[in-house]
Design a protein around this motif. Sequence first.
Motif, short mmCIF file in Angstrom:
data_model
loop_
_atom_site.label_atom_id
_atom_site.label_comp_id
_atom_site.label_asym_id
_atom_site.label_seq_id
_atom_site.Cartn_x
_atom_site.Cartn_y
_atom_site.Cartn_z
N GLU A 14 -10.39 -3.81 -17.71
CA GLU A 14 -10.81 -5.12 -18.21
C GLU A 14 -10.03 -6.23 -17.52
O GLU A 14 -10.59 -7.28 -17.21
N SER A 15 -8.75 -6.01 -17.28
CA SER A 15 -7.94 -7.01 -16.57
C SER A 15 -8.43 -7.19 -15.15
O SER A 15 -8.48 -8.31 -14.64
N LEU A 16 -8.78 -6.08 -14.50
CA LEU A 16 -9.30 -6.16 -13.14
C LEU A 16 -10.60 -6.95 -13.10
O LEU A 16 -10.76 -7.86 -12.28
N ILE A 17 -11.53 -6.64 -13.98
CA ILE A 17 -12.80 -7.36 -14.02
C ILE A 17 -12.56 -8.84 -14.28
O ILE A 17 -13.16 -9.71 -13.63
N GLU A 18 -11.65 -9.15 -15.18
CA GLU A 18 -11.33 -10.55 -15.47
C GLU A 18 -10.78 -11.24 -14.22
O GLU A 18 -11.16 -12.36 -13.90
N SER A 19 -9.90 -10.56 -13.48
CA SER A 19 -9.31 -11.16 -12.28
C SER A 19 -10.35 -11.35 -11.18
O SER A 19 -10.25 -12.27 -10.38
N LEU A 20 -11.37 -10.48 -11.15
CA LEU A 20 -12.40 -10.56 -10.12
C LEU A 20 -13.38 -11.70 -10.38
O LEU A 20 -14.23 -11.99 -9.53
N LYS A 21 -13.25 -12.37 -11.50
CA LYS A 21 -14.06 -13.57 -11.75
C LYS A 21 -13.61 -14.70 -10.83
O LYS A 21 -14.38 -15.62 -10.57
#
Length: 128
Positions: A14-21
């Motif tokens: 979830e943190s990775l997906i958030e950072s990829l925004k």
Amino acid sequence: MKEMKMPTSDSYYESLIESLKDAEHAGGYIGAILEEKDPEPALLRNAIRKVIEARIRMNALSESAKEHHEKVDKMLTESGGSEIYSLVELLEALGFRLEVTVAEIELRAESESTDFAESELSPEPASL
């Protein structure tokens, strides 16, 4: 690329997906995989899927991007990405480097919605 701290309470995914925004972070993420000396096409495919998922969550995936993703995903599945990695190797042999950067124009969602389900974009289990 911006310095991003990973929260300890959220899952890594979830943190990775958030950072990829963040477009710069997403470009750097894909670029780092293209720079690998021993390329793993499955990693490139999964990285692109994660960036697509981040765009979907932002409601910022155009119909055009969806169509291009389907074509590239099919190519990566069928050929193992040999075309992409051959291009990277050729450019390196010529003294160049392929770089993923943020386009000058602001990325925005088209009015059409996407048909991707989150389950379609889940990371595939790594085969050892």
